[in-house]
Write a protein that holds these residues in place. Sequence first.
Motif, PDB file in Angstrom:
ATOM      1  N   LEU A 216       3.925  13.526 -40.583  1.00  0.00           N
ATOM      2  CA  LEU A 216       3.371  13.532 -41.935  1.00  0.00           C
ATOM      3  C   LEU A 216       1.866  13.287 -41.915  1.00  0.00           C
ATOM      4  CD1 LEU A 216       6.105  11.538 -43.910  1.00  0.00           C
ATOM      5  CD2 LEU A 216       5.629  13.982 -44.041  1.00  0.00           C
ATOM      6  N   MET A 217       1.423  12.371 -41.063  1.00  0.00           N
ATOM      7  CA  MET A 217      -0.010  12.088 -40.989  1.00  0.00           C
ATOM      8  C   MET A 217      -0.771  13.295 -40.454  1.00  0.00           C
ATOM      9  SD  MET A 217      -0.074   8.071 -39.862  1.00  0.00           S
ATOM     10  CE  MET A 217      -1.722   7.783 -40.473  1.00  0.00           C
ATOM     11  N   ALA A 218      -0.220  13.944 -39.434  1.00  0.00           N
ATOM     12  CA  ALA A 218      -0.865  15.135 -38.891  1.00  0.00           C
ATOM     13  C   ALA A 218      -0.839  16.278 -39.899  1.00  0.00           C
ATOM     14  CB  ALA A 218      -0.183  15.555 -37.591  1.00  0.00           C
ATOM     15  N   LEU A 219       0.259  16.387 -40.662  1.00  0.00           N
ATOM     16  CA  LEU A 219       0.354  17.429 -41.687  1.00  0.00           C
ATOM     17  C   LEU A 219      -0.736  17.246 -42.745  1.00  0.00           C
ATOM     18  CD1 LEU A 219       3.515  18.913 -43.239  1.00  0.00           C
ATOM     19  CD2 LEU A 219       1.759  18.042 -44.771  1.00  0.00           C
ATOM     20  N   ALA A 220      -0.937  16.008 -43.205  1.00  0.00           N
ATOM     21  CA  ALA A 220      -1.991  15.740 -44.189  1.00  0.00           C
ATOM     22  C   ALA A 220      -3.360  16.086 -43.620  1.00  0.00           C
ATOM     23  CB  ALA A 220      -1.940  14.277 -44.623  1.00  0.00           C
ATOM     24  N   ALA A 221      -3.575  15.769 -42.337  1.00  0.00           N
ATOM     25  CA  ALA A 221      -4.857  16.095 -41.693  1.00  0.00           C
ATOM     26  C   ALA A 221      -5.058  17.606 -41.616  1.00  0.00           C
ATOM     27  CB  ALA A 221      -4.908  15.488 -40.293  1.00  0.00           C
ATOM     28  N   GLY A 222      -4.013  18.334 -41.224  1.00  0.00           N
ATOM     29  CA  GLY A 222      -4.123  19.782 -41.126  1.00  0.00           C
ATOM     30  C   GLY A 222      -4.415  20.424 -42.464  1.00  0.00           C
ATOM     31  N   ALA A 223      -3.784  19.920 -43.527  1.00  0.00           N
ATOM     32  CA  ALA A 223      -4.033  20.464 -44.864  1.00  0.00           C
ATOM     33  C   ALA A 223      -5.481  20.237 -45.280  1.00  0.00           C
ATOM     34  CB  ALA A 223      -3.075  19.812 -45.869  1.00  0.00           C
ATOM     35  N   MET A 224      -6.025  19.055 -44.979  1.00  0.00           N
ATOM     36  CA  MET A 224      -7.411  18.788 -45.357  1.00  0.00           C
ATOM     37  C   MET A 224      -8.383  19.638 -44.556  1.00  0.00           C
ATOM     38  SD  MET A 224      -7.992  14.922 -46.614  1.00  0.00           S
ATOM     39  CE  MET A 224      -8.086  14.111 -45.035  1.00  0.00           C
ATOM     40  N   VAL A 225      -8.137  19.805 -43.259  1.00  0.00           N
ATOM     41  CA  VAL A 225      -9.033  20.615 -42.439  1.00  0.00           C
ATOM     42  C   VAL A 225      -9.005  22.077 -42.906  1.00  0.00           C
ATOM     43  CG1 VAL A 225      -9.436  21.528 -40.119  1.00  0.00           C
ATOM     44  CG2 VAL A 225      -8.998  19.090 -40.448  1.00  0.00           C
ATOM     45  N   PHE A 226      -7.844  22.558 -43.320  1.00  0.00           N
ATOM     46  CA  PHE A 226      -7.755  23.915 -43.847  1.00  0.00           C
ATOM     47  C   PHE A 226      -8.680  24.078 -45.054  1.00  0.00           C
ATOM     48  CE2 PHE A 226      -6.161  27.194 -46.624  1.00  0.00           C
ATOM     49  CZ  PHE A 226      -5.822  28.226 -45.757  1.00  0.00           C
ATOM     50  N   VAL A 227      -8.642  23.108 -45.962  1.00  0.00           N
ATOM     51  CA  VAL A 227      -9.484  23.160 -47.156  1.00  0.00           C
ATOM     52  C   VAL A 227     -10.969  23.119 -46.772  1.00  0.00           C
ATOM     53  CG1 VAL A 227     -10.163  21.881 -49.221  1.00  0.00           C
ATOM     54  CG2 VAL A 227      -7.740  22.202 -48.691  1.00  0.00           C
ATOM     55  N   ILE A 228     -11.322  22.280 -45.798  1.00  0.00           N
ATOM     56  CA  ILE A 228     -12.716  22.174 -45.362  1.00  0.00           C
ATOM     57  C   ILE A 228     -13.239  23.524 -44.887  1.00  0.00           C
ATOM     58  CG2 ILE A 228     -14.277  21.145 -43.652  1.00  0.00           C
ATOM     59  CD1 ILE A 228     -12.275  18.769 -43.551  1.00  0.00           C
ATOM     60  N   VAL A 229     -12.480  24.163 -44.011  1.00  0.00           N
ATOM     61  CA  VAL A 229     -12.944  25.396 -43.377  1.00  0.00           C
ATOM     62  C   VAL A 229     -12.846  26.581 -44.320  1.00  0.00           C
ATOM     63  CG1 VAL A 229     -12.558  26.980 -41.449  1.00  0.00           C
ATOM     64  CG2 VAL A 229     -12.318  24.514 -41.095  1.00  0.00           C
ATOM     65  N   GLU A 230     -11.799  26.600 -45.141  1.00  0.00           N
ATOM     66  CA  GLU A 230     -11.566  27.751 -45.998  1.00  0.00           C
ATOM     67  C   GLU A 230     -12.414  27.741 -47.258  1.00  0.00           C
ATOM     68  OE1 GLU A 230      -9.359  30.426 -48.799  1.00  0.00           O
ATOM     69  OE2 GLU A 230      -9.611  28.271 -49.031  1.00  0.00           O
ATOM     70  N   GLU A 231     -12.778  26.534 -47.729  1.00  0.00           N
ATOM     71  CA  GLU A 231     -13.446  26.468 -49.023  1.00  0.00           C
ATOM     72  C   GLU A 231     -14.737  25.669 -49.032  1.00  0.00           C
ATOM     73  OE1 GLU A 231     -12.514  24.836 -53.540  1.00  0.00           O
ATOM     74  OE2 GLU A 231     -10.868  25.205 -52.155  1.00  0.00           O
ATOM     75  N   VAL A 232     -14.697  24.403 -48.586  1.00  0.00           N
ATOM     76  CA  VAL A 232     -15.824  23.514 -48.833  1.00  0.00           C
ATOM     77  C   VAL A 232     -17.078  23.957 -48.082  1.00  0.00           C
ATOM     78  CG1 VAL A 232     -16.643  21.129 -48.782  1.00  0.00           C
ATOM     79  CG2 VAL A 232     -14.226  21.607 -49.239  1.00  0.00           C
ATOM     80  N   ILE A 233     -16.971  24.190 -46.786  1.00  0.00           N
ATOM     81  CA  ILE A 233     -18.153  24.572 -46.012  1.00  0.00           C
ATOM     82  C   ILE A 233     -18.692  25.937 -46.440  1.00  0.00           C
ATOM     83  CG2 ILE A 233     -18.960  25.189 -43.694  1.00  0.00           C
ATOM     84  CD1 ILE A 233     -17.369  22.848 -42.603  1.00  0.00           C
ATOM     85  N   PRO A 234     -17.855  26.985 -46.585  1.00  0.00           N
ATOM     86  CA  PRO A 234     -18.401  28.257 -47.068  1.00  0.00           C
ATOM     87  C   PRO A 234     -19.096  28.135 -48.421  1.00  0.00           C
ATOM     88  CG  PRO A 234     -16.219  28.597 -46.158  1.00  0.00           C
ATOM     89  CD  PRO A 234     -16.428  27.113 -46.211  1.00  0.00           C
ATOM     90  N   GLU A 235     -18.508  27.343 -49.326  1.00  0.00           N
ATOM     91  CA  GLU A 235     -19.116  27.161 -50.640  1.00  0.00           C
ATOM     92  C   GLU A 235     -20.468  26.468 -50.533  1.00  0.00           C
ATOM     93  OE1 GLU A 235     -18.405  24.321 -54.483  1.00  0.00           O
ATOM     94  OE2 GLU A 235     -16.678  24.846 -53.269  1.00  0.00           O
ATOM     95  N   SER A 236     -20.579  25.496 -49.640  1.00  0.00           N
ATOM     96  CA  SER A 236     -21.826  24.739 -49.505  1.00  0.00           C
ATOM     97  C   SER A 236     -22.941  25.568 -48.884  1.00  0.00           C
ATOM     98  CB  SER A 236     -21.587  23.483 -48.665  1.00  0.00           C
ATOM     99  OG  SER A 236     -21.364  23.816 -47.299  1.00  0.00           O
ATOM    100  N   GLN A 237     -22.612  26.678 -48.229  1.00  0.00           N
ATOM    101  CA  GLN A 237     -23.620  27.498 -47.565  1.00  0.00           C
ATOM    102  C   GLN A 237     -23.812  28.861 -48.220  1.00  0.00           C
ATOM    103  OE1 GLN A 237     -23.133  27.565 -43.319  1.00  0.00           O
ATOM    104  NE2 GLN A 237     -23.035  25.348 -43.169  1.00  0.00           N
ATOM    105  N   ALA A 238     -23.135  29.085 -49.353  1.00  0.00           N
ATOM    106  CA  ALA A 238     -23.165  30.402 -49.996  1.00  0.00           C
ATOM    107  C   ALA A 238     -24.513  30.729 -50.631  1.00  0.00           C
ATOM    108  CB  ALA A 238     -22.064  30.481 -51.052  1.00  0.00           C
ATOM    109  N   GLU A 239     -25.321  29.713 -50.935  1.00  0.00           N
ATOM    110  CA  GLU A 239     -26.601  29.934 -51.613  1.00  0.00           C
ATOM    111  C   GLU A 239     -27.788  29.819 -50.668  1.00  0.00           C
ATOM    112  OE1 GLU A 239     -27.071  30.876 -54.667  1.00  0.00           O
ATOM    113  OE2 GLU A 239     -25.009  30.753 -55.406  1.00  0.00           O
ATOM    114  N   GLY A 240     -27.539  29.879 -49.364  1.00  0.00           N
ATOM    115  CA  GLY A 240     -28.639  29.876 -48.402  1.00  0.00           C
ATOM    116  C   GLY A 240     -29.172  28.508 -48.018  1.00  0.00           C
ATOM    117  N   ASN A 241     -28.435  27.454 -48.344  1.00  0.00           N
ATOM    118  CA  ASN A 241     -28.881  26.096 -47.993  1.00  0.00           C
ATOM    119  C   ASN A 241     -28.096  25.571 -46.793  1.00  0.00           C
ATOM    120  OD1 ASN A 241     -30.760  25.851 -50.170  1.00  0.00           O
ATOM    121  ND2 ASN A 241     -29.029  25.555 -51.564  1.00  0.00           N
ATOM    122  N   GLY A 242     -27.981  26.403 -45.768  1.00  0.00           N
ATOM    123  CA  GLY A 242     -27.176  26.053 -44.602  1.00  0.00           C
ATOM    124  C   GLY A 242     -27.643  24.799 -43.900  1.00  0.00           C
TER     125      GLY A 242
END
Length: 264
Positions: A216-242
């Motif tokens: 369960l702990m690893a599952l929660a970690a995997g779900a959060m990492v998926f969100v980081i890579v799929e959404e948060v980081i791309p969104e934070s770099q979409a406007e050229g502020n890499g």
Amino acid sequence: MDTPVLHALLGGLFTWGLTAVGAASVFLAQEPSRKLLDGMLGFAAGVMLAASVFSLLLPGMEMAEAQGQNPLVPAVVGFLLGGALLRLLDRFLPHIHLMPEARAEGLPTHWRRTTLLILAITLHNFPEGLAVGVAFGAADLDPTGAASLGAAIALAVGIGLQNLPEGLAVAWPLRRAGVGAGLAFFYGQLSAIVEPLGAVLGALLVGQMMALLPYLMALAAGAMVFVIVEEVIPESQAEGNGDVSTFGVMVGFATMMALDVALG
């Protein structure tokens, strides 16, 4: 109410509350700059990444070892299952991401863009609530002592800190689209209302499935990492502020790592 569930509920309410604080920024006279928002989103990604490692994966591996299991098995299996679960939700739940020119994803629907945006953030926030609940449940119920209440508190504080820019990132686009400040705030805080629910669910799962706690702990970690890579980081770099975003990731990771060491 059982102590683990109560602790999880309080932790989830705390993380939701900081989302509401971020959303309340729509009552300010001026919108924060995009560069500041991207740095804050990078910070959020760094916090989530460190929380996944130090508050979930590593304690889960220690628990598995204390239970006589090969620690790599639940860590790898649970981590990949967490990512797969989020991918399934991402595939079928109608939503739209915050990135410019993003298109609706999931099953076809005629729902409004605002509704799809809120669903995307809700999808993002549920694994965070689940992680908080699993961490508090583990701290209260794990007989091996690998998890601690301090580490669970550190996780809740870290996720709360990274929820601040999320509330801002939901509320301000709505404000720019002509939605009133009060309604924009309502929708901004509403996006994280699933976190207390996810936290309670996580604690209940731990109480019923102690043998599967490392998974369960690893599952929660995997779900959060998926969100980081799929959404948060791309969104934070979409406007050229890499560069700003990347520096935010580093600071966020270091902050969460320090919190875990200090409180765990």
